[in-house]
Every structure is written in C-alpha cells, then in structure tokens.
Design a protein around this motif. Sequence first.
Motif, PDB file in Angstrom:
ATOM      1  N   ILE A 186      33.194  57.132  67.818  1.00 60.60           N
ATOM      2  CA  ILE A 186      34.001  58.618  67.500  1.00 60.60           C
ATOM      3  C   ILE A 186      32.945  59.515  66.960  1.00 60.60           C
ATOM      4  O   ILE A 186      31.925  59.245  66.005  1.00 60.60           O
ATOM      5  N   VAL A 187      32.866  60.861  67.392  1.00 59.00           N
ATOM      6  CA  VAL A 187      32.006  61.559  66.991  1.00 59.00           C
ATOM      7  C   VAL A 187      32.807  62.759  66.416  1.00 59.00           C
ATOM      8  O   VAL A 187      34.021  63.028  66.423  1.00 59.00           O
ATOM      9  N   ARG A 188      32.314  63.607  65.474  1.00 57.79           N
ATOM     10  CA  ARG A 188      32.753  64.702  64.855  1.00 57.79           C
ATOM     11  C   ARG A 188      31.762  65.977  65.028  1.00 57.79           C
ATOM     12  O   ARG A 188      30.570  65.965  64.673  1.00 57.79           O
ATOM     13  N   LEU A 189      32.573  66.856  65.417  1.00 56.57           N
ATOM     14  CA  LEU A 189      31.846  68.283  65.954  1.00 56.57           C
ATOM     15  C   LEU A 189      32.245  69.410  65.022  1.00 56.57           C
ATOM     16  O   LEU A 189      33.463  69.414  64.710  1.00 56.57           O
ATOM     17  N   ASN A 190      31.471  70.456  64.854  1.00 59.80           N
ATOM     18  CA  ASN A 190      31.901  71.686  64.491  1.00 59.80           C
ATOM     19  C   ASN A 190      32.567  72.289  65.736  1.00 59.80           C
ATOM     20  O   ASN A 190      32.459  71.857  66.963  1.00 59.80           O
ATOM     21  N   ALA A 191      33.500  73.273  65.742  1.00 61.91           N
ATOM     22  CA  ALA A 191      34.115  73.853  66.851  1.00 61.91           C
ATOM     23  C   ALA A 191      33.234  74.432  67.869  1.00 61.91           C
ATOM     24  O   ALA A 191      33.740  74.677  69.159  1.00 61.91           O
ATOM     25  N   ASP A 192      32.019  74.976  67.730  1.00 60.37           N
ATOM     26  CA  ASP A 192      31.157  75.312  68.592  1.00 60.37           C
ATOM     27  C   ASP A 192      30.336  74.247  69.313  1.00 60.37           C
ATOM     28  O   ASP A 192      29.168  74.577  69.783  1.00 60.37           O
ATOM     29  N   GLY A 193      30.418  72.962  68.742  1.00 60.80           N
ATOM     30  CA  GLY A 193      29.678  71.926  69.314  1.00 60.80           C
ATOM     31  C   GLY A 193      28.498  71.440  68.216  1.00 60.80           C
ATOM     32  O   GLY A 193      27.936  70.452  68.744  1.00 60.80           O
ATOM     33  N   SER A 194      28.378  72.308  67.358  1.00 62.59           N
ATOM     34  CA  SER A 194      27.181  72.017  66.521  1.00 62.59           C
ATOM     35  C   SER A 194      27.514  70.579  65.626  1.00 62.59           C
ATOM     36  O   SER A 194      28.631  70.425  65.634  1.00 62.59           O
TER      37      SER A 194
END
Length: 371
Positions: A186-194
């Motif tokens: 499971i991954v966690r990203l900022n809304a811009d993909g960073s």
Amino acid sequence: MSASPAILALLIASVALPPGQAQAQSAKPYTIETFADGLDSPWSIAFLPDGRALITEKPGQLRLVAADGKLVNAPIAGVPKVFYGGQAGLFDVLPSHDFAQSQQIFLSYACGTRSANHLCVASAKLGENSLANVKEIFRSQMAKSGSAHYGGRMAWLPDNTLIVTLGDGYSYREEAQNLSNHLGKIVRLNADGSVPKDNPFVGKQGAKPEIYSYGHRNVQGLAYDAANKRLIAHEHGPRGGDEVNVITPGTNYGWPKATYGIDYTGAQISPYKEYEGTQQPAIYWVPSIAPSGITVYNGDMFPQWKGNLLVGALKAQQVSRVVLKGNKASEEEVLFKEVGARFRDVRTGPDGAIYLLTDSSDGKVLRVSAR
C-alpha cells in the motif's frame, strides 16, 4: 429481517473470529431496488457533492449517473489508455477533497502491455463530457507480466494524502516482502504524486519511499474510518485467508510468510498462520468469500449499523457487516445474499442508503434503503 438458519450456517462456516466473540443475528428490515443499470463490468462508484455519481467500467469507460439514477448515455471522453484483460482494466475513481471547487478526480488503472504492465494513477479535471488536464502521477515499479493482482483502490487520509493499494502480481508473491518495489504494497502519495516526507521508509536504502505498508496479496477494499481515525483495508487470500486489516504505517501484514489460505493447487504456501514481526488480521475467511469494495457505514438510515464495516464479496455473493473493536472483529453478519449477485463495490450514499455495484457485463447499481 432475521438471518435464516442457512445463512447463519454459512456465516459460521466461512468466517473465523477471535474465540468467544458472538455472531450478530439481527438486522433492520430493508428494501433493495435498482438505482441504475446498463453498465459494462462496473468496478467502482463515487458520489459527487451534487448527488451525481461516477462509475468506472473495467474495459476502460468512465460513466456519469444523475442523482435520480439515470445513466448518461455517452461515456466521459479523455480517460487514459487502459490495459484491459483478465483482472486488468480501469479500477477506482476518487474525487478530490475540494471537488466542488477544483472538479479534480483521480483514476487508478492497469497500464502497459501484457508482458510489461503496472498499476497507474492519473489526476484529471472533470468537464461536462470529457476529462481535461489528464496527468499520470504514479506508476508502480517493477513492471510485471500477466494480468492479475493489481489492487487499485484509493482513499484520502485527513491530511489530504492519497492511499493507493496494490497487488503482488500473482506470480510474484515473494515480492510482497521486498521493499525495493511496489508489488504487494500500500502506498501513500501527495495529490501531485510526490512522496510525503513522513512516509515510513523515506530515506531507507533500497526501499521505495512511496511504501506505507507491505506484505499484502491483493488489496481491493479500502476505507478511512473518520470516527475512529483509522485506515481499513482487505485483501484476497488464495484458497482461504481473505482478511481485513487495520493499516498502520511501516507494518508488515505477512503475505506470503503467514497466511490462513493454501495455494489453488492445494499446496502449502507457508506453514505459518502467524509469523513474528507481522500483523494478524482483524478477521479472516476460510473458505474465501473473494472480498471486493468496502465502506464504513456513516449514514443515518440504518443507525444500528453506524460505524460498522460493510465488506462486499464476489464469490460468496454477499455483504459482510463487521464490527471492529480495536484491531479485532467482534461481530459479523451476512447480508444481501438474496440478491444472488457478485458485488464489486459497496458505498454509503449521501442519502444514507447503501449502494451496491454488481459485477457483470450487464452490471447494476442497487440501492438498499430502510423499510
């Protein structure tokens, strides 16, 4: 409506709860009606602030349904190119927190070719009939062959970071324990993909910084429980061993070192149901129910279910109502088996009704309301 003896027998046979914890047997009467139909293998439904809903169709179409259930005839144009086949296709749709202002949505989908494919996430602006400003913000690594076990569910955390689930690629199950790729994670990203700077593996040599948790098989259910401030996910086991987990950052959920299931051939995958350093599930099913969408019910129509987990199922053609106390299930009840359909998604609607998406080439949205 009381659960019938046959359903109760199935329930007891198909779910494993911690010792001494009771099975729920009562439910408020409900009515099930068709809300929308004519859908081609629908995968996910998301409600917009004005009552409309977006629905993904696995072959690659994004559909819009009016607040009264009327399906807009033409699919929304501009959806990214989707790799479709087997379990691959267009998966989840998720509006942004500020959708009313930004009109921004996120899509997850299989991308690439049969010999080299990934789980991708794109952001876009929803127009009247098409998407604009489409941008790929995430592509899982490593590339894999075949068309199985993508995960593909998405949810927002309160800090506006994006959680995306992945699968182990089926033939790559050992990679679920390998932090150098995204398979079985499971991954966690900022809304811009960073990458958020406080992700658990940021700065760890050889680890992908997007990883939030690992040791997963194929996570296709995801919901944030705002009342209890916890992230909940479920994943498919092989033959048995489907499980619900409370997700915490940096945690190893065991696959394939520990599992309650066996291989499809009948072979043993692991001698361990528990393994040191890995997290036990809140609830697991043997044999498999093939879990699908999940929602934490937060409506007012069924007050006795408020805060309960509703877990859709494909193979078992049911919804399981699960009560979690801490990290363990204390109660489970089988619902909606009388429909006789594979359920691909389950959501709490803005009106407090429960919405079910049927997994079929002639799929429907069903609305469950109190009598």
